[in-house]
Design an enzyme around this catalytic site. Structure first.
Site, PDB file in Angstrom:
ATOM      1  N   ARG A  67     -80.717 -19.229 -15.236  1.00 27.80           N
ATOM      2  CA  ARG A  67     -79.425 -19.823 -15.064  1.00 27.80           C
ATOM      3  C   ARG A  67     -79.526 -21.028 -14.379  1.00 27.80           C
ATOM      4  O   ARG A  67     -80.287 -21.254 -13.571  1.00 27.80           O
ATOM      5  CB  ARG A  67     -78.424 -18.803 -14.216  1.00 27.80           C
ATOM      6  N   TYR A 195     -80.188 -18.854 -22.737  1.00 21.72           N
ATOM      7  CA  TYR A 195     -81.013 -17.866 -21.602  1.00 21.72           C
ATOM      8  C   TYR A 195     -79.921 -16.946 -20.925  1.00 21.72           C
ATOM      9  O   TYR A 195     -79.072 -17.777 -20.351  1.00 21.72           O
ATOM     10  CB  TYR A 195     -81.725 -18.478 -20.751  1.00 21.72           C
ATOM     11  N   LYS A 204     -71.931 -13.053 -16.521  1.00 23.31           N
ATOM     12  CA  LYS A 204     -71.878 -13.802 -15.294  1.00 23.31           C
ATOM     13  C   LYS A 204     -70.381 -14.617 -15.732  1.00 23.31           C
ATOM     14  O   LYS A 204     -69.475 -14.701 -14.838  1.00 23.31           O
ATOM     15  CB  LYS A 204     -72.496 -14.552 -15.016  1.00 23.31           C
ATOM     16  N   HIS A 224     -70.066  -8.839  -7.926  1.00 23.45           N
ATOM     17  CA  HIS A 224     -71.395  -8.586  -8.225  1.00 23.45           C
ATOM     18  C   HIS A 224     -72.246  -7.593  -7.633  1.00 23.45           C
ATOM     19  O   HIS A 224     -72.721  -7.789  -6.667  1.00 23.45           O
ATOM     20  CB  HIS A 224     -72.031 -10.307  -7.952  1.00 23.45           C
ATOM     21  N   SER A 246     -78.988 -12.097  -7.244  1.00 22.28           N
ATOM     22  CA  SER A 246     -79.804 -11.789  -8.254  1.00 22.28           C
ATOM     23  C   SER A 246     -81.130 -11.759  -8.005  1.00 22.28           C
ATOM     24  O   SER A 246     -81.878 -12.520  -7.004  1.00 22.28           O
ATOM     25  CB  SER A 246     -79.886 -13.143  -9.227  1.00 22.28           C
ATOM     26  N   CYS A 248     -82.939  -9.222  -6.405  1.00 21.88           N
ATOM     27  CA  CYS A 248     -83.121  -8.698  -5.016  1.00 21.88           C
ATOM     28  C   CYS A 248     -83.059  -7.252  -4.954  1.00 21.88           C
ATOM     29  O   CYS A 248     -82.799  -6.326  -4.071  1.00 21.88           O
ATOM     30  CB  CYS A 248     -82.032  -9.129  -4.024  1.00 21.88           C
ATOM     31  N   ASP A 273     -75.329  -4.265 -12.086  1.00 22.09           N
ATOM     32  CA  ASP A 273     -75.087  -5.598 -11.938  1.00 22.09           C
ATOM     33  C   ASP A 273     -73.610  -6.217 -11.465  1.00 22.09           C
ATOM     34  O   ASP A 273     -73.389  -6.945 -10.722  1.00 22.09           O
ATOM     35  CB  ASP A 273     -75.469  -6.536 -13.075  1.00 22.09           C
ATOM     36  N   ARG A 364     -87.302 -11.122 -18.447  1.00 22.38           N
ATOM     37  CA  ARG A 364     -86.311  -9.968 -18.368  1.00 22.38           C
ATOM     38  C   ARG A 364     -86.603  -8.942 -19.498  1.00 22.38           C
ATOM     39  O   ARG A 364     -87.247  -9.232 -20.543  1.00 22.38           O
ATOM     40  CB  ARG A 364     -85.167 -10.667 -18.559  1.00 22.38           C
TER      41      ARG A 364
HETATM   42  O1  SAT Z   1     -77.450 -14.315 -14.853  1.00 19.48           O
HETATM   43  S1  SAT Z   1     -78.611 -13.716 -15.300  1.00 19.48           S
HETATM   44  O2  SAT Z   1     -77.952 -12.778 -16.415  1.00 19.48           O
HETATM   45  O3  SAT Z   1     -79.323 -14.513 -16.179  1.00 19.48           O
HETATM   46  C1  SAT Z   1     -79.277 -12.744 -14.259  1.00 19.48           C
HETATM   47  C2  SAT Z   1     -78.735 -13.119 -12.948  1.00 19.48           C
HETATM   48  O4  SAT Z   1     -78.784 -14.068 -12.193  1.00 19.48           O
HETATM   49  O5  SAT Z   1     -78.613 -11.907 -12.399  1.00 19.48           O
HETATM   50 MN    MN Z   2     -76.971 -10.474 -11.315  1.00 18.44          MN
END
Ligand code: SAT
Ligand code: MN
Length: 586
Positions: A67, A195, A204, A224, A246, A248, A273, A364
């Site tokens: 991202r 991506y 997101k 989140h 993200s 973690c 997530d 990923r």
């Molecule tokens: O935003 S992504 O789906 O690329 C992954 C993340 O940051 O959790």
């Molecule tokens: Mn995330």
């Protein structure tokens, strides 16, 4: 007469000028056809058909691997509504700037229309989005990550109640890459990246940035957060939602194989997530997972850190930017001990050890949630699951104890709003720098974060029994620089302490920062960990916390007078507790 969806598709086609428009139905035949095309044009590399049936590797452009927060904008009429933590452009300026980039960007290409539902198909809490994209890879991912195709069109009918998202990879030039959100009109534009969160717009962009705006308008929460169920020996399941930034460990925690399974404690996965949470008629907070799959970080994933996902990944999985063995199997750092001979790195070159990693640190896997053995029988419950606890956390080498419980809802919101974590490879930029990441929403809150804190403060009192709010830190290090806590499956011990607190069974010491476990209230049998280590894990260091208190003050200043007064008061009270004599440590 055309429907609102048809009109928007026509309008988008006039702008992007594709040679073909393909409406995705989500069928098996469709994905087989797309897969064949992607194998032919090398978007996909087929993996070992025996050990990884229906699995594919995708190598993204090396300039497009995470991202890009610097290129992500919240486009509201008033700058203050986006707030000091978001990049902002006025809607008209943003469109004027980016429309020319979309003009003709799909010439000679197929435009896919991807209708999808975020949330279980039959839940009143679910919402429809439609992504227009010129990337077949995005289509294949959306098919795993959401309920995609006919099911979504059926739900939508001729209604205008969907979030449109226009996406094109265009020329993948970071100079011409923009991820734009127009929350006032519930619209997403994304160009120049293929991506993850930049391109899978349901995740997101919709389920967090746009949905957080909707949630404030409509008194619910888009967070989140992973959602898990902790089963106790009697079979009762208590649901918890946890926010970590993200990369973690949300996925690993949500899918954990409990170290206390022999004692009857098991962990069930609802989501890894994102959580959408509504106040139900009975006054409980009900959570659904808007997603249908996991887009998880590969490096560090192995049979110890996440056995459930490791078995789930053996079929029907898309891997992105991982390395490839000479038997066409995926590989990444931390999968097992040594890199096998004959490895191909994520660029597609033969790998030389000792140089850069073979798999990209943000590589990923995309896999259906239902493929995990840990999936809860209620993960698609249309009514959601009742949340009894919120868990905030991050990576902190120092300062934050293994776990503490906030005094009450207001204090818990303060704890979430002051969360900090060391940055990871999930976003472009420096890794390992401590940054404030309130509720792990810093990159995902679609409006002014001060107002978001206000929304949080307002939600607790609306609930019959507000969830308890905890903070955890699995990443505290000792003087030797090593992690103090073993983590992974052992984290269930911390969840069990929370459960015992919810049930009023576990002891705690009151400290300046919150309730910290009495060492003997943690279930540590079967774990070889010294009393000194436990003491260190639970220690509230006055010096560290004085620095923390200052950093919080600085962070809050950003929000000026828009910061809710209650948080200023909480901050003041923390300072007073720290400077008083109340810093008990055990
Ligand atoms: O935003 S992504 O789906 O690329 C992954 C993340 O940051 O959790
Ligand atoms: Mn995330």
């Amino acid at each position: 007469m055309s429907t609102p969806l048809e009109s928007w598709v026509e309008e988008s086609a006039r702008l992007t000028k594709p040679s073909k428009i393909s409406w995705c139905d989500g069928s098996q035949a469709e994905i087989e056809r797309l897969t064949d095309e992607m194998l032919r044009d090398k978007t996909f590399v087929g993996l070992n058909r025996k050990t990884y049936p229906n699995c594919y590797l995708h190598r993204s452009n090396p300039n497009d691997v995470a991202r890009t927060e610097g290129l992500t904008f919240i486009c509201t009429h008033k700058k203050e509504d986006a707030g000091p933590t978001n990049n902002w452009m006025a809607p008209a300026d943003a469109k004027e700037k980016v429309r020319p980039l979309f003009d003709g960007c799909m010439k000679g290409r197929t435009m896919y229309v991807v209708p999808y539902i975020m949330g279980p198909a039959n839940s009143p809490y679910s919402k429809v989005g439609v992504e227009i994209t010129d990337s077949a890879y995005v289509v294949a991912n959306m098919r795993i990550m959401s309920r995609m195709g006919k099911v979504a069109l059926d739900r939508l009918g001729s209604s205008s109640d969907f979030v449109p998202g226009l996406h094109s990879v265009a020329d993948l030039n970071p100079e011409r890459r923009f991820i734009l959100h127009f929350p006032e009109e519930k619209l997403i534009w994304s160009i120049g990246s293929g991506y993850g969160g930049n391109a899978l717009l349901g995740k997101k962009c919709f389920a967090l940035r746009i949905a957080s705006w909707m949630a404030r308008e409509q008194s619910w929460m888009a967070e989140h957060m992973l959602i898990l169920g902790l089963e106790d020996p009697s079979g009762k399941v208590t649901y918890m939602a946890a926010a970590f930034p993200s990369a973690c460990g949300k996925t690993n925690l949500a899918m954990m194989v409990s170290a206390l399974e022999s004692q009857g404690y098991r962990v069930w996965t609802i989501g890894d997530d994102i959580a959408w949470m509504h106040i139900a008629e009975d006054g409980t907070l009900r959570a659904i997972n808007p997603e249908a799959g996991f887009f998880g970080v590969a490096p560090g994933t192995n049979v110890k850190t996440n056995p459930n996902v490791m078995s789930a990944l053996h079929h029907d999985t898309i891997f992105t930017n991982v390395a490839l063995t000479d038997s066409q199997e995926p590989w990444w750092e931390g999968m097992d001990s040594a890199a096998p001979a004959g490895l191909t790195d994520w660029h597609g070159n033969s790998y030389t050890s000792g140089k850069a990693p073979a798999a990209h640190p943000n590589s990923r896997y995309t896999v259906r949630a239902s493929q995990s053995a840990s999936i809860s029988s209620r993960w698609e419950d249309p009514a959601g699951v009742p949340i009894s606890a919120f868990i905030f956390g991050g990576r902190r080498a120092r300062v934050a104890p293994l776990v503490y419980e906030s005094y009450d809802w207001q204090h818990g919101v303060f704890v979430g709003s002051t969360m900090a974590s060391e940055t990871t490879a999930a976003a472009t930029g420096a890794v390992g720098v401590t940054r404030r990441d309130p509720m792990a929403m810093l990159p995902f809150c679609g409006y002014n974060m001060a107002d978001y804190f206000g929304h949080w403060l307002s939600m607790g009192p609306k609930l019959k029994k507000a969830p308890k709010i905890f903070h955890v830190n699995w990443f505290r290090r000792g003087a030797d620089g090593k992690f103090l806590w073993p983590g992974y499956g052992e984290n269930v011990r911390v969840l069990k302490w929370m459960l015992d607190r919810i049930e009023g069974r576990a002891g705690a010491n009151e400290t300046a920062v919150g309730f910290v476990p009495k060492p003997n209230s943690l279930t540590l049998d079967g774990l070889s960990i010294s009393r000194e280590t436990i003491d260190e894990l639970l220690r509230v260091d006055a010096g560290d916390w004085a620095d923390e208190d200052q950093a919080v003050g600085k962070f809050f200043e950003k929000f000026g007078s828009r910061l809710p007064a209650a948080l200023g008061e909480q901050h003041k009270a923390l300072g007073e507790r720290l400077s008083g004599s109340s810093v008990a440590t055990r």
